[in-house]
Design a protein around this motif. Structure first.
Motif, PDB file in Angstrom:
ATOM      1  N   GLU A   3       0.824  -1.200   0.000  1.00  0.00           N
ATOM      2  CA  GLU A   3       0.000   0.000   0.000  1.00  0.00           C
ATOM      3  C   GLU A   3       0.860   1.252   0.000  1.00  0.00           C
ATOM      4  OE1 GLU A   3      -2.614  -0.262   3.282  1.00  0.00           O
ATOM      5  OE2 GLU A   3      -3.878  -1.831   2.405  1.00  0.00           O
ATOM      6  N   SER A   4       1.950   1.263   0.828  1.00  0.00           N
ATOM      7  CA  SER A   4       2.823   2.432   0.871  1.00  0.00           C
ATOM      8  C   SER A   4       3.543   2.619  -0.449  1.00  0.00           C
ATOM      9  CB  SER A   4       3.847   2.295   2.008  1.00  0.00           C
ATOM     10  OG  SER A   4       4.720   1.220   1.768  1.00  0.00           O
ATOM     11  N   MET A   5       3.927   1.515  -1.112  1.00  0.00           N
ATOM     12  CA  MET A   5       4.578   1.610  -2.408  1.00  0.00           C
ATOM     13  C   MET A   5       3.635   2.218  -3.433  1.00  0.00           C
ATOM     14  SD  MET A   5       7.441   0.791  -4.054  1.00  0.00           S
ATOM     15  CE  MET A   5       8.183  -0.641  -3.250  1.00  0.00           C
ATOM     16  N   ALA A   6       2.371   1.765  -3.408  1.00  0.00           N
ATOM     17  CA  ALA A   6       1.399   2.294  -4.342  1.00  0.00           C
ATOM     18  C   ALA A   6       1.166   3.776  -4.108  1.00  0.00           C
ATOM     19  CB  ALA A   6       0.088   1.521  -4.213  1.00  0.00           C
ATOM     20  N   TYR A   7       1.137   4.189  -2.833  1.00  0.00           N
ATOM     21  CA  TYR A   7       0.948   5.607  -2.527  1.00  0.00           C
ATOM     22  C   TYR A   7       2.107   6.432  -3.048  1.00  0.00           C
ATOM     23  CZ  TYR A   7       0.595   9.937   0.099  1.00  0.00           C
ATOM     24  OH  TYR A   7       0.541  11.268   0.446  1.00  0.00           O
ATOM     25  N   ALA A   8       3.346   5.895  -2.876  1.00  0.00           N
ATOM     26  CA  ALA A   8       4.526   6.651  -3.276  1.00  0.00           C
ATOM     27  C   ALA A   8       4.564   6.907  -4.766  1.00  0.00           C
ATOM     28  CB  ALA A   8       5.793   5.899  -2.843  1.00  0.00           C
ATOM     29  N   VAL A   9       4.020   5.983  -5.561  1.00  0.00           N
ATOM     30  CA  VAL A   9       4.133   6.145  -7.009  1.00  0.00           C
ATOM     31  C   VAL A   9       2.823   6.589  -7.656  1.00  0.00           C
ATOM     32  CG1 VAL A   9       5.932   4.398  -7.091  1.00  0.00           C
ATOM     33  CG2 VAL A   9       3.570   3.720  -7.534  1.00  0.00           C
ATOM     34  N   SER A  10       1.765   6.793  -6.845  1.00  0.00           N
ATOM     35  CA  SER A  10       0.466   7.068  -7.426  1.00  0.00           C
ATOM     36  C   SER A  10       0.430   8.376  -8.196  1.00  0.00           C
ATOM     37  CB  SER A  10      -0.606   7.079  -6.322  1.00  0.00           C
ATOM     38  OG  SER A  10      -0.322   8.103  -5.373  1.00  0.00           O
ATOM     39  N   MET A  11       1.225   9.372  -7.785  1.00  0.00           N
ATOM     40  CA  MET A  11       1.195  10.676  -8.423  1.00  0.00           C
ATOM     41  C   MET A  11       2.110  10.745  -9.632  1.00  0.00           C
ATOM     42  SD  MET A  11      -1.082  12.174  -6.711  1.00  0.00           S
ATOM     43  CE  MET A  11      -0.922  13.832  -7.369  1.00  0.00           C
ATOM     44  N   ARG A  12       3.038   9.819  -9.797  1.00  0.00           N
ATOM     45  CA  ARG A  12       3.930   9.831 -10.947  1.00  0.00           C
ATOM     46  C   ARG A  12       4.374   8.402 -11.232  1.00  0.00           C
ATOM     47  NH1 ARG A  12       6.471  11.698  -6.518  1.00  0.00           N
ATOM     48  NH2 ARG A  12       8.384  10.637  -5.898  1.00  0.00           N
ATOM     49  N   SER A  13       4.041   7.940 -12.378  1.00  0.00           N
ATOM     50  CA  SER A  13       4.389   6.570 -12.737  1.00  0.00           C
ATOM     51  C   SER A  13       4.514   6.490 -14.247  1.00  0.00           C
ATOM     52  CB  SER A  13       3.317   5.594 -12.250  1.00  0.00           C
ATOM     53  OG  SER A  13       3.566   4.300 -12.754  1.00  0.00           O
ATOM     54  N   TYR A  14       5.440   5.637 -14.698  1.00  0.00           N
ATOM     55  CA  TYR A  14       5.552   5.393 -16.129  1.00  0.00           C
ATOM     56  C   TYR A  14       4.380   4.562 -16.648  1.00  0.00           C
ATOM     57  CZ  TYR A  14      10.276   7.255 -15.996  1.00  0.00           C
ATOM     58  OH  TYR A  14      11.363   8.088 -15.852  1.00  0.00           O
ATOM     59  N   GLY A  15       3.675   3.909 -15.728  1.00  0.00           N
ATOM     60  CA  GLY A  15       2.516   3.135 -16.137  1.00  0.00           C
ATOM     61  C   GLY A  15       2.860   1.952 -17.006  1.00  0.00           C
ATOM     62  N   GLN A  16       4.000   1.318 -16.738  1.00  0.00           N
ATOM     63  CA  GLN A  16       4.431   0.182 -17.541  1.00  0.00           C
ATOM     64  C   GLN A  16       4.636  -1.037 -16.648  1.00  0.00           C
ATOM     65  OE1 GLN A  16       7.949   1.187 -19.781  1.00  0.00           O
ATOM     66  NE2 GLN A  16       7.075   3.100 -20.566  1.00  0.00           N
ATOM     67  N   TYR A  17       4.186  -2.206 -17.137  1.00  0.00           N
ATOM     68  CA  TYR A  17       4.406  -3.439 -16.398  1.00  0.00           C
ATOM     69  C   TYR A  17       5.783  -3.982 -16.766  1.00  0.00           C
ATOM     70  CZ  TYR A  17       3.473  -7.905 -14.156  1.00  0.00           C
ATOM     71  OH  TYR A  17       3.526  -8.994 -13.329  1.00  0.00           O
ATOM     72  N   CYS A  18       6.802  -3.304 -16.222  1.00  0.00           N
ATOM     73  CA  CYS A  18       8.216  -3.587 -16.504  1.00  0.00           C
ATOM     74  C   CYS A  18       8.977  -3.291 -15.225  1.00  0.00           C
ATOM     75  CB  CYS A  18       8.697  -2.699 -17.654  1.00  0.00           C
ATOM     76  SG  CYS A  18      10.492  -2.540 -17.792  1.00  0.00           S
ATOM     77  N   SER A  19       9.881  -4.182 -14.843  1.00  0.00           N
ATOM     78  CA  SER A  19      10.571  -3.997 -13.568  1.00  0.00           C
ATOM     79  C   SER A  19      11.461  -2.753 -13.577  1.00  0.00           C
ATOM     80  CB  SER A  19      11.397  -5.240 -13.222  1.00  0.00           C
ATOM     81  OG  SER A  19      12.388  -5.487 -14.213  1.00  0.00           O
ATOM     82  N   ILE A  20      12.061  -2.416 -14.730  1.00  0.00           N
ATOM     83  CA  ILE A  20      12.879  -1.203 -14.802  1.00  0.00           C
ATOM     84  C   ILE A  20      12.007   0.019 -14.587  1.00  0.00           C
ATOM     85  CG2 ILE A  20      14.343   0.207 -16.298  1.00  0.00           C
ATOM     86  CD1 ILE A  20      15.235  -2.373 -17.668  1.00  0.00           C
TER      87      ILE A  20
END
Length: 227
Positions: A3-20
């Motif tokens: 949940e904390s990880m999702a919060y940290a990236v919710s405002m800015r994300s590349y939106g890609q299902y890629c580990s990089i």
């Protein structure tokens, strides 16, 4: 944690299902990996110590980055007891897993270190970690040896023994070799980016057992063309 990880990236994300891309969602912002570098090198430290190790960062930006890293589970904080009586920041286990990432980036970045810019900051910790990460002892059967580094007014020591190069901050009592000069010359020579003659032309002074230089086996010799 998720949940904390999702919060940290919710405002800015590349939106890609890629580990990089997922990794860059968390650590790709400006200053973030340098904050991790300082926490790796300094260990648990106060906010002021961390800021001093990051010349040029604004106080509010450092606060924001630390908050984001804490929310992502990469940084922890604890209240130190008296007489320190302040908050100490540390890398979590997940944060410490960034060490090989920083080593790989550091090795890649050596190819861009040929020129030293006049306004570049330079600190002793950065002088000390380079040999520890990027140099080994080419003569594992050789006797222990100590090399004093002095660059840009900062001091560090390389200790060669058992096929490894160990480094630390400070001054050696009786070094076998002293390498002194501008950071570009000292680090360039130690990391294998330039040879001794080139280093001397740009200000290096080597005093003592110069043959010890043959024991330094920089990773840069394989990864970066020498200049």
């Amino acid at each position: 944690m998720l949940e904390s990880m999702a919060y940290a990236v919710s405002m800015r994300s590349y939106g890609q299902y890629c580990s990089i891309a997922r990794a860059l969602d968390v650590v790709g912002d400006r200053w973030t990996l340098l904050i991790a570098r300082e926490l790796l090198l300094q260990g648990s430290c106060r906010f002021t110590d961390l800021k001093n190790g990051l010349p040029g960062i604004a106080t509010n930006l450092l606060s924001n980055r630390l908050k984001e890293l804490e929310e992502a589970g990469l940084v922890t904080r604890e209240d130190a007891p008296p007489p320190v009586a302040t908050v100490l920041y540390s890398l979590s286990d997940s944060g410490r897993a960034l060490e090989p990432v920083l080593q790989a980036l550091g090795l890649f970045g050596l190819r861009f270190m040929a020129e030293e810019r006049a306004d570049d900051a330079f600190q002793a910790r950065w002088l000390a970690y380079a040999p520890e990460w990027f140099v080994t002892d080419a003569d594992p059967d050789g006797p222990p040896a100590v090399i004093q580094l002095a660059a840009g007014g900062e001091l560090a020591v390389i200790e060669l023994r058992d096929g490894e190069a160990h480094s630390r901050l400070g001054r050696a009592d009786d070094p076998d070799l002293v390498l002194e000069g501008p950071p570009r010359a000292v680090l360039g020579l130690v990391n294998g980016l330039i040879d001794l003659q080139r280093a001397e032309r740009i200000g290096l002074t080597a005093t003592g057992q110069r043959d010890l230089l043959a024991r330094l086996r920089p990773a840069a010799r394989e990864a970066v063309p020498a200049r």
